[in-house]
Design a protein around this motif. Structure first.
Motif, mmCIF file in Angstrom:
data_model
loop_
_atom_site.group_PDB
_atom_site.id
_atom_site.type_symbol
_atom_site.label_atom_id
_atom_site.label_comp_id
_atom_site.label_asym_id
_atom_site.label_seq_id
_atom_site.Cartn_x
_atom_site.Cartn_y
_atom_site.Cartn_z
ATOM 1 N N VAL A 31 0.862 -1.177 0.000
ATOM 2 C CA VAL A 31 0.000 0.000 0.000
ATOM 3 C C VAL A 31 0.901 1.231 0.000
ATOM 4 N N ALA A 32 1.031 1.883 -1.137
ATOM 5 C CA ALA A 32 1.846 3.096 -1.235
ATOM 6 C C ALA A 32 1.052 4.263 -0.649
ATOM 7 N N GLY A 33 1.619 4.920 0.349
ATOM 8 C CA GLY A 33 0.894 5.980 1.041
ATOM 9 C C GLY A 33 0.055 5.443 2.181
ATOM 10 N N HIS A 34 0.566 4.433 2.879
ATOM 11 C CA HIS A 34 -0.253 3.721 3.867
ATOM 12 C C HIS A 34 -0.505 4.522 5.136
ATOM 13 N N ARG A 35 0.148 5.681 5.290
ATOM 14 C CA ARG A 35 -0.113 6.524 6.456
ATOM 15 C C ARG A 35 -0.989 7.722 6.140
ATOM 16 N N ASP A 53 0.300 -10.243 4.767
ATOM 17 C CA ASP A 53 1.646 -9.854 4.316
ATOM 18 C C ASP A 53 1.597 -8.451 3.713
ATOM 19 N N LEU A 54 1.217 -7.481 4.546
ATOM 20 C CA LEU A 54 1.084 -6.096 4.099
ATOM 21 C C LEU A 54 2.418 -5.373 4.202
ATOM 22 N N HIS A 55 2.691 -4.529 3.206
ATOM 23 C CA HIS A 55 3.936 -3.756 3.186
ATOM 24 C C HIS A 55 3.617 -2.275 3.003
ATOM 25 N N GLY A 56 4.274 -1.459 3.815
ATOM 26 C CA GLY A 56 4.127 -0.015 3.701
ATOM 27 C C GLY A 56 5.385 0.655 4.221
#
Length: 335
Positions: A31-35, A53-56
């Protein structure tokens, strides 16, 4: 052009043969921009739906404008799915004051992420744009085929052009490489994690902050930009997150999908509602010397409805929860 020529042109313009299906909950998902406002909501939704398996990466950990860093990140994580929710965003004042920043930063973010996703052949990618991509005077409600049919709203044209480039980038990948990537264009979003900065926020969080501060200080009046007459559509960000996952699992096509509620209110009406929710009992005044922006922006959500999704959070309920989140997080908000 004959109907046969049109059909052949359609075949040339989209080479994807794909049937949407449930995503693998254990596959790597970036998720690009997860914040950010949208990205954090999507992250919450994915966690709730069992993705493991989430990546940020925060902007301090990974500068998406740094092409080499982006490619290194993709080489390391090898995501199977990507949602591109990262963007430089702001309200009328910010967009009008810093058009170069909004154009340059967003183009670099998009190109780097999309090129890296192509290099590592990401299976499914969702690019998020904005309803400002449509012409300023587009017929209402705005259908997806209104894209590139008229002049943009000048107060955010640089940002809009960057997002239009992203849509065409997705369509080009579909044509040239046959990957089932898609685009979604949300209406005005709000909710937990929004930017409530006095100079960088969009209209709804700006109004929440203004009225809440007025209620706390006992101010007799609040002055808002414009006339209050423009009509806007608002979608809670948790609804947006649900729509994103639904589209990834149920929709495929080259056309960007409008995501909204299908109904709108005037800025004056939304101001009255916010004043009531925060407990402000004073007078609202309007500074007509300031720009109104687009007179109306209501999305046609027929394509989204055909894909089997509709919004579920009412504006009143969404505003109350957003005001509560704002108050709970007042000390840590971006200034």
């Amino acid at each position: 052009m004959s109907s046969e020529d049109s059909e052949n042109l359609g075949d040339i313009r989209d080479q994807v043969q794909f049937t949407p299906q449930p995503l693998n909950r254990t596959a790597p998902f970036y998720v690009a921009g997860h914040r950010g406002l949208v990205g954090s909501a999507i992250w919450r939704r994915l966690e709730e739906d069992g993705f493991t398996d989430l990546h940020g990466r925060s902007s301090s950990e990974l500068d998406l404008k740094d092409r080499d860093a982006v490619f290194a990140f993709f080489a390391e994580t090898r995501p199977r799915y990507v949602v591109l929710a990262a963007a430089k965003v702001g309200g009328i004042l910010a967009n009008s004051t810093y058009p170069v920043d909004f154009l340059s930063d967003n183009l670099r973010i998009q190109v780097n992420v999309l090129d890296a996703a192509l290099e590592y052949r990401v299976d499914r990618l969702l690019f998020l744009g904005s309803s400002c991509i449509y012409p300023r005077m587009a017929p209402q409600p705005i259908t997806e085929d209104s894209l590139l049919t008229g002049h943009l709203e000048p107060t955010n044209d640089a940002y809009a052009i960057a997002k239009i480039a992203g849509i065409l980038h997705i369509q080009a990948v579909r044509r040239q490489y046959g990957l089932p990537w898609i685009s979604a264009m949300p209406t005005n979003l709000y909710g937990p994690g929004d930017n409530f900065s006095p100079t960088g926020s969009h209209v709804l969080p700006a109004l929440i902050r203004r009225y809440d501060e007025a209620a706390r200080s006992g101010a007799a009046s609040v002055t808002n930009w414009g006339t209050g007459s423009p009509r806007r559509e608002f979608l809670h960000v948790d609804d947006m997150a649900a729509a994103c996952l639904h589209l990834l699992e149920h929709y495929d096509g080259p056309t960007q999908v409008n995501v909204g509620t299908g109904s709108d209110v005037t800025i004056s009406e939304i101001a009255e509602t916010i004043a009531r929710v925060v407990g402000f009992g004073g007078e609202t005044q309007w500074d007509s010397s300031k720009p109104d922006g687009t007179p109306q922006k209501l999305l046609d959500v027929s394509l989204l409805a055909d894909a089997g999704w509709s919004a579920g959070i009412t504006l009143e309920a969404g505003l109350r929860s957003t005001v509560q989140w704002y108050r709970d997080n007042l000390e840590s908000l971006r200034q």
